[in-house]
Design a protein around this motif. Structure first.
Motif, PDB file in Angstrom:
ATOM      1  N   GLU A 194      -8.300  -4.803   1.918  1.00 45.04           N
ATOM      2  CA  GLU A 194      -7.308  -4.866   0.740  1.00 45.04           C
ATOM      3  C   GLU A 194      -7.768  -4.129  -0.331  1.00 45.04           C
ATOM      4  N   SER A 239      -4.492   3.160  -2.688  1.00 43.42           N
ATOM      5  CA  SER A 239      -3.119   2.925  -2.915  1.00 43.42           C
ATOM      6  C   SER A 239      -2.655   3.621  -4.113  1.00 43.42           C
ATOM      7  N   ASP A 260       1.050  -0.963  -0.063  1.00 51.27           N
ATOM      8  CA  ASP A 260      -0.081  -0.144  -0.007  1.00 51.27           C
ATOM      9  C   ASP A 260       0.940   1.286  -0.102  1.00 51.27           C
ATOM     10  N   ASP A 285       0.581   5.018   0.656  1.00 55.34           N
ATOM     11  CA  ASP A 285      -0.585   6.075   1.267  1.00 55.34           C
ATOM     12  C   ASP A 285       0.125   7.511   1.068  1.00 55.34           C
ATOM     13  N   SER A 329      -6.884  -0.666   0.983  1.00 48.50           N
ATOM     14  CA  SER A 329      -5.596  -0.343   1.278  1.00 48.50           C
ATOM     15  C   SER A 329      -4.660  -0.656   0.151  1.00 48.50           C
ATOM     16  N   ASN A 330      -4.995  -1.730  -0.663  1.00 46.28           N
ATOM     17  CA  ASN A 330      -4.044  -2.055  -1.671  1.00 46.28           C
ATOM     18  C   ASN A 330      -4.395  -1.701  -3.086  1.00 46.28           C
TER      19      ASN A 330
END
Length: 729
Positions: free
Chosen positions: A335, A343, A278, A280, A338-339
């Protein structure tokens, strides 16, 4: 009320008033049994009349239910007359308890025989049986107010129609009985999670129910899941939350772009660890017509996708943080977010919440802007790749990276001039095979590419906090509820101990005032850099500091020397950053101050979860360190003493920084006594002394994965066939 016998002062003599003194005696030692003879002596009664009066007082107290006769001629305070307090149990490995009572200076000690089936974390009522004096008061558990919901990790030991779970946690001194109906498929030798369902008076052990089966001890996934469960951290993601995240659309509408500051044409990139999934935060830079620089700190706009009160937000709020174990990340958010959506991957348009600064050549902030943006990352760099650009002056986006690095180093120098403390300890990392087995230990090195990112993240966090927190001129009641990252000044006593400790290495710290202390610590850190004592001194320096926490009450950040500081830059992995984004957006839109109590509760929860996550991370590192040493039992290594307690000496190995303990009972050349004040142990007969920082050579005696513990021998040879120490130097 006790009626006194009608006697003159002269007849009674100058002895203590029996009614008062006897009552005080029983209340001071509620569990002690007194004979009438004892009480006569305690009051100083001498004449027959005085002794008769003491007997009458005793009988009157007994009739009144203040004291009770427990055997022929012996009395103690009635249970109803004892002082009863309420507190939380802190259990020891022996089964004895300490009950922590709010407002009491010392915890109440409870012997195992008087624990009343209380367990670690339970809220209990305790009758005080002995006042503390110089030691701890003692007590007896007389009621369990509320059972702790804690669940325990352990290993199943089967019998014919039932099982016991042998608990890993030292805070649980009892095996847990599990009837056959509550095994739920668990088998002999498996590592499981067990819930306490009760503890009948007729049973010697608490009764439990197995709620999850992790698998075979020693298996990597089994052990990592067990560590998470041990610290009450989630090891899986709820399917319904994952499904909710899958419903969020991918596309960014033209209307959304139009409502934001468009930064897509500005050179932008990310720098992250090579194994990061990730991203950020991103940085952008361009030179302005006036010769200054516009630097953008772009943070994933998580709160655009996650709304207050929705299912994903509730899960993120409960977790409060991502958890980083040796071999995995347990994300705060699904995810998908987050991914994926949040991201800041290269060559994709992404929504951000940004802090954009105009800086001159000296890295002074001339203008600032906060708000929502849309960006396009041109390149994803690893720290190693960015460092190569810095060192060689060649590569992708070389002009942007070099200019940002120059500005970052100026920000860094200014920060240290203002009293920021420079703690840069070596961080142990493991190279793992496909099964999670550690192959080697290496250390993360902090270079300019890391500092580049760090300085601009610190700048954004500081300026966002200043923007919200500073009082506005001409505006009454301008204080606005906000989430700060605070760090208090060092504890005076701990700092004094630290000063006395470093003297033994030839270092001195004379400063007393806060900023002067910070500068002295920085000076010390430079002096110890690269030396054998560096790790132990920096570790003790950190332990002398207060812990950073989240709060709505701003006291500044001592370690960074910032009057205002927050966490704005990692909303993918920290819930406080999501709170900061929402509050900042609210105030930018002209909103009034938000509910302080609500945000303070969330701050307390986030701080507690941060500590829990850090403890789990340390446990996973400890496990891998022990696993790494399994095949090195019997080998010798150089190390230095990193800690000393009344039960042993901790030794940190030079090459790997792995720590183990030499038990004092295994140091058979003398009887060693612990000297807490001087951080040492000293032999009673021969006077040999071991002190923090001493260089030693050890032999690995035992690597216990179950206890996550390494046992060393100091200055001794060990026969691994006979399991005996055969020679002592």
């Amino acid at each position: 009320m006790i009626k006194k016998k009608e006697t003159s002062k002269k007849a009674r003599g100058q002895y203590a008033d029996p009614a008062v003194l006897i009552t005080e005696l029983f209340r001071a030692l509620p569990d002690k049994r007194y004979s009438v003879k004892n009480l006569i002596a305690a009051t100083g009664a001498e004449t027959r009349e005085q002794k008769d009066y003491v007997r009458e007082v005793v009988h009157s107290l007994a009739r009144g239910g203040v004291i009770e006769q427990v055997s022929e001629g012996k009395y103690r305070l009635c249970a109803s007359q004892r002082e009863v307090v309420e507190g939380v149990v802190d259990m020891t490995s022996s089964g004895a308890l300490y009950v922590v009572v709010e407002g009491m200076d010392k915890d109440i000690f409870v012997d195992e025989s008087r624990a009343g089936h209380a367990l670690h974390g339970d809220r209990v009522k305790v009758a005080i049986t002995r006042k503390g004096g110089t030691g701890n008061p003692e007590g007896e558990v007389v009621g369990i107010v509320e059972r702790s919901p804690k669940r325990y990790v352990g290993v199943v030991e089967m019998s014919d129609n039932f099982a016991f779970v042998r608990i890993d946690n030292r805070k649980m001194a009892h095996d847990v009985f599990v009837p056959e109906r509550s095994l739920h498929g668990a088998k002999q030798g498996q590592k499981v999670l067990v819930r306490i369902v009760g503890w009948p008076d007729t049973m010697k052990s608490p009764e439990g129910e197995i709620v999850d089966v992790f698998g075979t001890p020693g298996d990597n996934n089994t052990e990592m899941h067990a560590i998470l469960a041990e610290y009450d951290l989630p090891y899986s993601y709820p399917e319904e939350v994952e499904r909710e995240a899958d419903k969020i659309p991918d596309d960014i509408t033209p209307e959304e772009i139009a409502a934001r500051r468009d930064m897509r044409q500005v050179p932008t990139f990310t720098i992250d660890p090579a194994d990061a999934k990730d991203f950020d935060d991103a940085l952008s830079i361009r030179r302005l017509p006036n010769g200054n620089f516009e630097v953008g700190v772009h943070i994933a706009d998580v709160t655009h996708y996650v709304k207050p009160g929705d299912m994903i937000d509730a899960e993120g709020q409960s977790r409060a943080t991502s958890v980083y174990l040796v071999d995995r990340t347990v994300p705060m958010l699904p995810e998908r977010l987050s991914n994926g959506l949040c991201s800041l991957r290269p060559h994709e348009e992404k929504l951000c919440f940004s802090a954009i600064f105009e800086l001159n050549e000296e890295a002074e902030v001339l203008q600032e802007w906060f708000g929502r943006t849309v960006i396009y990352s041109d390149r994803r760099f690893t720290y190693q790749e960015a460092q190569e650009v810095i060192e060689t002056g060649k590569g992708d986006m070389v002009e942007e990276i070099l200019q940002l690095n120059t500005l970052a180093q100026k920000l860094r120098s200014e920060r240290f001039r203002n009293g920021s403390i420079n703690f840069e300890r070596e961080e142990a990392k493991f190279e793992l095979d496909e099964h999670g087995k550690p192959l080697r230990v290496y250390f993360k090195e902090i270079k300019e590419s890391n500092q580049l990112i760090e300085e601009f993240m610190l700048l954004a966090n500081r300026k966002v906090a200043e923007f919200v927190g500073k009082k506005r001129k001409g505006v009454q009641n301008s204080e606005r509820t906000f989430v700060y990252r605070i760090h208090d000044k060092p504890n005076t006593d701990k700092m004094a101990q630290f000063r006395s400790f470093i003297v033994r290495f030839g270092y001195h710290m004379k400063a007393q005032s806060n900023k002067a202390v910070a500068k002295e610590i920085n000076k010390l850190m430079r002096a110890i850099h690269g030396k054998k004592e560096e790790n132990i001194i920096s570790t003790l320096a950190i332990r002398s500091m207060a812990k950073a926490t989240y709060s709505t009450d701003n006291i500044g950040h001592y370690g960074l020397a910032f009057d205002y500081y927050t966490h704005f830059t990692s909303p993918i992995r920290r819930y406080p950053d999501m709170m900061v984004h929402r509050l900042l957006a609210h105030y930018l839109a002209g909103g009034k101050s938000e509910d302080k109590e609500y945000y303070e509760r969330l701050c307390e929860h986030s701080s507690a979860m941060e500590v829990r996550a850090a403890d789990a991370e340390r446990a996973s590192i400890k496990y891998k360190m022990v696993e790494f040493m399994l095949d090195k039992v019997g080998q010798e290594f150089d190390g230095h003493i990193s800690g000393i307690t009344e039960w042993g000496i901790y030794v940190e190995l030079e090459e790997t920084k792995i720590e183990g303990m030499v038990a004092l009972r295994d140091m058979t050349d003398d009887f060693y006594l612990f000297d807490e004040e001087n951080y040492s142990v000293r032999g009673k007969d021969h006077g040999r002394t071991f002190t923090l920082g001493d260089e030693v050579r050890i032999r690995v005696l035992r690597a216990d994965l179950h206890r996550k513990q390494l046992d060393f021998l100091l200055g001794a040879s060990y026969d691994f066939d006979t399991k005996r120490i055969v020679r002592v130097k």
